[in-house]
Design a protein around this motif. Structure first.
Motif, mmCIF file in Angstrom:
data_model
loop_
_atom_site.group_PDB
_atom_site.id
_atom_site.type_symbol
_atom_site.label_atom_id
_atom_site.label_comp_id
_atom_site.label_asym_id
_atom_site.label_seq_id
_atom_site.Cartn_x
_atom_site.Cartn_y
_atom_site.Cartn_z
ATOM 1 N N HIS A 45 72.794 -80.384 28.871
ATOM 2 C CA HIS A 45 73.594 -81.336 28.928
ATOM 3 C C HIS A 45 75.199 -81.015 29.520
ATOM 4 C CE1 HIS A 45 76.997 -83.493 26.611
ATOM 5 N NE2 HIS A 45 76.573 -84.456 27.613
ATOM 6 N N GLU A 46 75.515 -79.898 28.673
ATOM 7 C CA GLU A 46 77.171 -79.612 28.500
ATOM 8 C C GLU A 46 77.492 -78.965 30.041
ATOM 9 O OE1 GLU A 46 80.902 -79.262 26.731
ATOM 10 O OE2 GLU A 46 79.182 -80.399 26.260
ATOM 11 N N THR A 47 76.587 -78.172 30.693
ATOM 12 C CA THR A 47 76.877 -77.656 31.882
ATOM 13 C C THR A 47 76.981 -78.593 33.303
ATOM 14 O OG1 THR A 47 74.433 -77.166 32.195
ATOM 15 C CG2 THR A 47 75.922 -75.260 31.594
ATOM 16 N N THR A 48 76.183 -79.727 33.070
ATOM 17 C CA THR A 48 76.177 -80.554 34.011
ATOM 18 C C THR A 48 77.332 -81.611 33.875
ATOM 19 O OG1 THR A 48 73.724 -80.442 34.102
ATOM 20 C CG2 THR A 48 74.562 -82.270 34.975
ATOM 21 N N LEU A 49 77.547 -81.742 32.668
ATOM 22 C CA LEU A 49 78.593 -82.705 32.212
ATOM 23 C C LEU A 49 79.977 -82.107 32.747
ATOM 24 C CD1 LEU A 49 80.467 -84.519 30.591
ATOM 25 C CD2 LEU A 49 80.118 -83.385 28.464
ATOM 26 N N ASN A 50 79.982 -80.823 32.623
ATOM 27 C CA ASN A 50 81.410 -80.246 33.119
ATOM 28 C C ASN A 50 81.500 -79.961 34.605
ATOM 29 O OD1 ASN A 50 82.599 -79.978 30.603
ATOM 30 N ND2 ASN A 50 81.712 -77.916 30.347
ATOM 31 N N LEU A 51 80.195 -79.891 35.144
ATOM 32 C CA LEU A 51 80.021 -79.827 36.620
ATOM 33 C C LEU A 51 80.315 -81.254 37.370
ATOM 34 C CD1 LEU A 51 79.083 -78.739 39.409
ATOM 35 C CD2 LEU A 51 76.655 -79.070 38.853
ATOM 36 N N ILE A 52 80.001 -82.287 36.965
ATOM 37 C CA ILE A 52 80.479 -83.597 37.290
ATOM 38 C C ILE A 52 81.775 -83.584 37.040
ATOM 39 C CG2 ILE A 52 79.917 -86.181 36.981
ATOM 40 C CD1 ILE A 52 76.995 -85.528 36.492
ATOM 41 N N ASP A 53 82.371 -83.459 35.954
ATOM 42 C CA ASP A 53 83.649 -83.559 35.448
ATOM 43 C C ASP A 53 84.798 -82.919 36.320
ATOM 44 O OD1 ASP A 53 86.171 -82.672 34.438
ATOM 45 O OD2 ASP A 53 85.373 -82.957 32.307
ATOM 46 N N GLN A 54 84.489 -81.585 36.678
ATOM 47 C CA GLN A 54 85.269 -80.745 37.462
ATOM 48 C C GLN A 54 85.179 -81.241 38.890
ATOM 49 O OE1 GLN A 54 87.464 -78.784 36.406
ATOM 50 N NE2 GLN A 54 86.950 -77.824 34.609
ATOM 51 N N SER A 55 83.903 -81.870 39.349
ATOM 52 C CA SER A 55 83.872 -82.314 40.806
ATOM 53 C C SER A 55 84.774 -83.505 40.883
ATOM 54 C CB SER A 55 82.480 -82.543 41.130
ATOM 55 O OG SER A 55 81.643 -81.405 41.102
#
Length: 409
Positions: free
Chosen positions: A243-253
């Protein structure tokens, strides 16, 4: 020259600035974790890649971390949940290979690809909700999009029943919340283990086409299978990491595209691919900035660097991913067309390379184009430089992403 350890800023307000300061000390630098616990931060990309694949480096504190074995690491240590689980994340050698072999059937390419229609349906549902926002009204895209996409995906993947969904989500949030006290952090860990135990019990009675059911039934040729504790700890790992890795990946993108108008124009015009944006974002803003922890199985000497046996090693992905020796003088710039973008360590390397990396990439390359195609004119509702970072030196994202999806009529 002997330096005092760099005390890591656990607030994470300037992850990249701190990473640069650590890197300036040398390829391996002594840092101080919360609670005064020392660790060797590895910021040199080539050296870190070597260590991550080195059999002299372990993730099992029970066998190889002197401070843990000696009783210096107690329940009062705020990062204890990161090291005490019994799953692939903290296993070493043959035990790690056994666990990974048992877990791998749940993450086959076929099973990952089969998730695409579900991811597309989840994004459509979320976009329909966002589209109902009145023109000119601000909405938080972290809470309203970047967060629910991966948590819904992982809940469906694990077969989480509706009656456990909300409580498990709350515990996932707590796992990465740097503001929790050690007591609150441990209580959250215990609560999550209990909830995941309920998930396992539910799927034993109600098996389905989900990872939990697959892992319950997985068995090696020698007859071994995951113990109940290994199963619960493995599912906790899948939920939290997935969850957390993908959440931050989408957030930062989202942040990168909204602060770079020309880049957004190029991507929407298909001059730059979404896959390239995602890969460069994994490099540029590693979703996990520092990954606790690894340990020296024996004295390690590499390129004049010494790490004593039994001491902790911190994989500093955010720093290594901007190593100028790999990415040149433009390492601190976001460039989806750079030739070295895929030479990042955001998903680790070696035996512990993230088993869910293909799923994370798929989620981002589905969610991002869907969002920007639906709302091509969206803009930040506030000055982006004022956006608060997560209160964590591990998780690398923003507290919120307030945007105006559609200009007021």
């Amino acid at each position: 020259m002997v330096h005092e350890p760099i005390v890591l800023d656990t607030s994470g307000v300037d992850i990249q600035g701190e990473s640069a300061r650590i890197r300036a000390r040398g390829p391996v630098t002594l840092v101080e974790l919360p609670g005064g616990v020392p660790a060797w931060s590895v910021t040199d990309a080539t050296l870190l890649r070597t260590l991550l694949a080195d059999s002299r480096v372990s993730k099992d504190p029970r066998q190889h971390w002197s401070a843990f074995i000696n009783g210096d690491i107690t329940e009062s240590w705020p990062l204890l949940p990161w090291v005490i689980a019994e799953n692939m994340f903290t296993a070493y050698g043959t035990e790690h290979r056994r666990l990974r072999t048992l877990v791998s059937p749940a993450f086959t390419n076929r099973r990952t690809q089969a998730m695409r229609p579900r991811i597309e349906a989840i994004t459509r549902d979320l976009l329909d909700t966002l589209a109902a926002t009145p023109p000119g009204e601000a909405v938080d895209l972290r809470a309203g999009y970047a967060y629910p996409v991966p948590i819904r995906v992982i809940s469906q993947l694990l077969g989480v029943p509706e009656h456990l969904d909300a409580d498990i989500h709350k515990c996932v949030d707590g796992f990465f919340d740097g503001s929790l006290t050690p007591e609150e952090s441990m209580a959250n860990f215990v609560e999550m283990a209990g909830l995941v135990g309920e998930l396992v019990a539910y799927r034993k009675e109600n098996p389905g086409d989900d990872i939990t059911s697959v892992l319950i039934g997985t068995q090696q040729e020698d007859g071994s299978r995951l113990t109940d504790k290994e199963l619960v700890d493995t599912l906790m790992l899948v939920v939290n990491a997935g969850h957390e890795t993908t959440l931050n990946l989408i957030d930062q993108s989202i942040h990168a595209l909204l602060t770079r108008p020309q880049l957004r124009e190029d991507v929407l015009a298909e001059r730059i691919s979404w896959a390239d944006v995602v890969e460069e974002m994994l490099r540029y803003e590693a979703p996990v900035a520092h990954m606790p922890l690894r340990y020296a199985v024996e004295d390690i000497e590499i390129d004049g660097i010494s790490i004593p046996k039994g001491e902790a090693i911190l994989a500093s992905y955010a720093a290594a991913n901007r190593d100028p020796k790999v990415h040149g003088d433009t390492a601190d710039e976001f460039d989806p067309l750079r030739s070295t973008k895929d030479q990042h360590l955001a998903f680790g390397h070696g035996a512990h390379h993230c088993i869910g990396a293909p799923l994370a990439r798929m989620e981002a390359t589905v969610a991002l184009p869907a969002l920007f195609t639906q709302f091509p004119e969206m803009q930040f509702a506030t000055e982006p430089s004022t956006l608060a970072k997560l209160g964590s030196f591990i998780s690398n994202g923003h507290v919120e992403l307030p945007v105006i999806l559609q200009p007021a009529r």
